[in-house]
Design an enzyme around this catalytic site. Structure first.
Site, PDB file in Angstrom:
ATOM      1  N   CYS A   1       0.807  -1.316   0.048  1.00 32.81           N
ATOM      2  CA  CYS A   1      -0.036   0.028  -0.073  1.00 32.81           C
ATOM      3  C   CYS A   1       0.897   1.217   0.008  1.00 32.81           C
ATOM      4  O   CYS A   1       1.391   1.457   0.957  1.00 32.81           O
ATOM      5  CB  CYS A   1      -0.906   0.091   1.262  1.00 32.81           C
ATOM      6  SG  CYS A   1      -2.017   1.523   1.548  1.00 32.81           S
TER       7      CYS A   1
ATOM      8  N   CYS B   1      -0.513   4.076   2.131  1.00 35.29           N
ATOM      9  CA  CYS B   1      -0.014   3.780   3.634  1.00 35.29           C
ATOM     10  C   CYS B   1       1.171   3.945   4.022  1.00 35.29           C
ATOM     11  O   CYS B   1       1.770   4.743   4.925  1.00 35.29           O
ATOM     12  CB  CYS B   1      -0.656   2.368   3.951  1.00 35.29           C
ATOM     13  SG  CYS B   1      -2.195   1.859   3.408  1.00 35.29           S
ATOM     14  N   ASP B   2       2.337   3.587   3.099  1.00 34.76           N
ATOM     15  CA  ASP B   2       3.627   3.356   3.571  1.00 34.76           C
ATOM     16  C   ASP B   2       4.602   4.308   2.814  1.00 34.76           C
ATOM     17  O   ASP B   2       5.731   4.434   2.834  1.00 34.76           O
ATOM     18  CB  ASP B   2       4.209   2.062   3.330  1.00 34.76           C
ATOM     19  CG  ASP B   2       3.323   1.200   4.467  1.00 34.76           C
ATOM     20  OD1 ASP B   2       2.732   1.558   5.490  1.00 34.76           O
ATOM     21  OD2 ASP B   2       2.984  -0.089   3.905  1.00 34.76           O
TER      22      ASP B   2
END
Ligand code: NDP
Length: 325
Positions: A149, A152-153
């Protein structure tokens, strides 16, 4: 061996990611005494708590100024649901029959005559799984440089070299997003031609930070405590090489967990459940929320929001059916 529960539940929630547990919080607070069948750890990518159990820091879930670890966030969701009286069973549903009422759910032996649970309404929150490469180092370094992701990261790889694996729209989208952070983004694709739509391809090609490694497959992800290199093999010549990266984003597709519902609930071509008017499925009294019905946004916060919607839809549904149906 799970017990057979002969009582008819108001609502059973299948799945325990952000969608399922948010639905549980709302259903419990509406006095519906929800039962959550949270799944059981059956493989590294499929376990109670869902995909957030596979992440480390989560910095984009509102309310956590300094971020929170994925497993800790899910433990909080779970404790909050239990605080309001949600029951949680660590079992995997093996069969479901939505053809008559009450709905019938089996855990354990699917050939058993009697179902394990009966329910007036069901919330399906079984999520989706990222497809993984299945190469050495991948699961060991998940959350330590390996991610599924970018939203997200990506932030963790500011000014660092990043690789994205895949050749579809997801891979391009991830690469475009990651180009805002990384010093470079290498898109590694197993063929010499992208599967992604032309417009996405053009965008990627005109992005100076994105470069392409064609006809290449990752054979191993290397690193002691975090990713440092990828071992690559040229799919045409067999030649082996190594690419130094700090982040490796796997974007080879997702698979919704909908096998149980085939032939009963409407799905799109990719197997995602189709919902209408909020969380309604094609069967009245069966609702779906989270990634199992969302191939687009796939965020913890959107999953949680849709879990809330499903709980409210259940409440309205139950209000409208006769007391002992
Ligand atoms: P896709 O199935 O379209 O693409 C998967 C890609 O991963 C392919 O290029 C495939 O290679 C590659 N791949 C699959 N398995 C492996 C493997 N084991 N090793 C290496 N490479 C592998 O999935 P996406 O997630 O990209 O897209 C899913 C759907 O969502 C599509 O319809 C897409 O259009 C849509 N989407 C749309 C977006 C948008 O419009 N902005 C954004 C994201 C997704 P190969 O090509 O050789 O098969």
């Amino acid at each position: 061996m799970p017990n057979t529960d002969t009582s008819v539940r108001e609502v059973i929630i299948i799945g325990s990611g952000p969608a399922g547990l948010t639905a549980a919080i709302y259903c419990a607070r509406a006095d519906l005494r929800p039962l959550v069948l949270e799944g059981e750890p059956s493989s590294t990518t499929d376990q109670p708590g869902g995909q957030l159990m596979l992440t480390t820091d989560i910095e984009n879930f509102p309310g956590f100024v300094d971020g929170i670890m994925g497993p800790e966030l899910m433990a909080n969701f779970r404790a909050q649901a239990q605080r309001f009286g949600a029951e949680i069973e660590t079992v995997k549903v093996s069969k479901i029959d939505l053809s008559s009422r009450p709905f019938r759910i089996w855990v354990g032996d699917p050939s058993a005559d009697e179902p394990s649970h009966l329910a007036k309404s069901v919330i399906v929150a079984t999520g989706a799984q990222s497809l993984m490469l299945g190469v050495p180092g991948e699961m060991e370094l998940l959350g330590h440089g390996v991610s599924t992701c970018a939203t997200c990261d990506g932030f963790f790889f500011r000014n660092q070299p990043i690789a994205v694996i895949g050749g579809g729209d997801s891979a391009i989208e991830e690469a475009m997003f990651l180009s805002k952070f990384g010093s470079s983004v290498t898109l590694i694709h197993r063929r010499g031609e992208l599967r992604a739509s032309k417009i996405m391809q053009e965008r990627a090609r005109s992005n100076e930070k994105i470069n392409f490694r064609w006809n290449s497959e990752v054979t191993r992800i290397i690193g002691e405590t975090k990713v440092t290199e990828l071992a690559l093999r040229d799919t045409l010549t067999g030649e082996e090489s190594v690419l130094a990266v700090d982040g490796c984003f796997i974007a080879i597709g997702h698979s919704p967990n909908t096998g149980l519902f085939k032939g009963q609930l409407d799905m799109d071509e990719a197997g995602y459940l189709t919902t209408h008017e909020g969380s309604h499925t094609n069967i009245e009294g069966v609702f779906a929320c989270g990634d199992v019905q969302d191939s687009l946004y796939r965020q913890a916060i959107t999953a949680a929001g849709s879990g809330c919607m499903a709980a409210i839809d259940v409440e309205h549904f139950l209000e409208d059916i006769p007391e002992h149906s």
